[in-house]
Enzyme design. Sequence first.
Site, PDB file in Angstrom:
ATOM      1  N   TYR A  92      39.077  83.437  41.871  1.00 33.98           N
ATOM      2  CA  TYR A  92      39.382  82.847  43.179  1.00 33.98           C
ATOM      3  C   TYR A  92      38.284  83.146  44.199  1.00 33.98           C
ATOM      4  CZ  TYR A  92      42.247  81.377  47.171  1.00 33.98           C
ATOM      5  OH  TYR A  92      42.736  80.732  48.288  1.00 33.98           O
ATOM      6  N   LYS A 105      35.827  80.067  45.730  1.00 28.61           N
ATOM      7  CA  LYS A 105      35.802  79.791  47.169  1.00 28.61           C
ATOM      8  C   LYS A 105      34.428  80.093  47.774  1.00 28.61           C
ATOM      9  CE  LYS A 105      39.948  78.211  47.709  1.00 28.61           C
ATOM     10  NZ  LYS A 105      40.142  76.785  48.061  1.00 28.61           N
TER      11      LYS A 105
END
Length: 243
Positions: A147, A151
Amino acid sequence: MELYIITGASKGLGQAIALQALEKGHEVHALSRTKTDVSHKKLTQHQIDLINLEEAEQQFETLLSSIDSDRYSGITLINNAGMVTPIKRAGEASLDELQRHYQLNLTAPVLLSQLFTKRFASYSGKKTVVNITSGAAKNPYKGWSAYCSSKAGLDMFTRTFGFEQEDEELPVNMISFSPGVMDTEMQAVIRSSSKKDFHHIERFRKLNETGSLRSPDFIAGTLLSLLEKGTENGRIYDIKEFL
């Protein structure tokens, strides 16, 4: 009237943005894996699985080709769809888990942004792309290696895209927007993980217990207000700037 194209629009932040855009009199194309029972004369729902990139590309191109851009003073793409899983330490996620994660969180928004840019290259109205990011793009969390990195990659795409658009006569304005912690299904997924997989789980459980999670409606309103005022191309915005 403006047009909003929103991914992950069936729930959470995406749905909140869609509903508020409709309330403002704009048209909305809502993209998600499942359609909702929401009905509005200015809402068109599209069932698209963004993890299936080849199929998603074809469906999105069809959608874009159906748009009469002359009807709108501005067209905005909001890349909101995303996932936090796999919540696992590096070395423990499977190939399938990693592929699904990066395809949805990084490759899909890059692909859709490129298609959007090509389709509206000659459009002289306001053109905007919003990538929904996270503080995890800057701060490492144990168990969030996928994650955090997806991002971070999305934020660098935003910055590079904005830099490139300086050369264009009719540029597309792209920003990243970090909504902070919200009361959404993603937070429930985070809280249901284990201490072994996610070192910071107790912090996130406490945010829920103390009512510290912000509502998607508040975040959506803040983002739409920002877009109305105008944004700096290639900039990473954070909800904390507006509190």
